[in-house]
Design a protein around this motif. Structure first.
Motif, mmCIF file in Angstrom:
data_model
loop_
_atom_site.group_PDB
_atom_site.id
_atom_site.type_symbol
_atom_site.label_atom_id
_atom_site.label_comp_id
_atom_site.label_asym_id
_atom_site.label_seq_id
_atom_site.Cartn_x
_atom_site.Cartn_y
_atom_site.Cartn_z
ATOM 1 N N GLU A 1 -6.955 3.076 0.822
ATOM 2 C CA GLU A 1 -6.147 3.171 -0.390
ATOM 3 C C GLU A 1 -6.541 2.056 -1.370
ATOM 4 N N CYS B 1 -7.675 1.888 6.285
ATOM 5 C CA CYS B 1 -6.974 2.566 5.201
ATOM 6 C C CYS B 1 -7.753 2.319 3.924
ATOM 7 N N ALA C 1 0.097 4.093 0.882
ATOM 8 C CA ALA C 1 -0.233 4.973 2.007
ATOM 9 C C ALA C 1 0.328 4.456 3.323
ATOM 10 N N CYS C 2 0.200 3.130 3.592
ATOM 11 C CA CYS C 2 0.587 2.629 4.905
ATOM 12 C C CYS C 2 1.611 1.502 4.825
ATOM 13 N N CYS D 1 0.838 -1.186 0.000
ATOM 14 C CA CYS D 1 0.000 0.000 0.000
ATOM 15 C C CYS D 1 0.879 1.245 0.000
ATOM 16 N N CYS E 1 -6.250 -1.976 0.059
ATOM 17 C CA CYS E 1 -5.383 -2.165 1.212
ATOM 18 C C CYS E 1 -5.976 -3.196 2.161
HETATM 19 ZN ZN LIG Z 1 -3.011 1.093 3.370
#
Ligand SMILES: [Zn+2]
Length: 57
Positions: A36, A34, A8-9, A6, A28
């Motif tokens: 995403e 999350c 984002a995370c 991911c 995700c």
């Molecule tokens: Zn994520």
């Protein structure tokens, strides 16, 4: 196994299916924490579409 992190995370993303369009995409694994998502990469799509020739199946 598909391993896409991911953006984002950093957690692994998993294949999900859009229930209204039946299209696969990557979401995700931390969802709903999350949200995403990414479009399914073309090479992964082809690998899944070519299921009969998948090695190990
Ligand atoms: Zn994520």
């Amino acid at each position: 196994m598909i391993t896409v992190s991911c953006p984002a995370c950093g957690k692994p993303m998993i294949v999900r299916v859009n229930r209204s369009t039946d299209e696969e995409f990557l979401g995700c694994s931390e969802w709903p924490k999350c949200k995403e998502t990414r479009p399914m990469p073309e090479d992964v799509k082809m690998r899944l579409a070519g299921a009969p020739t998948l090695p190990g199946f």
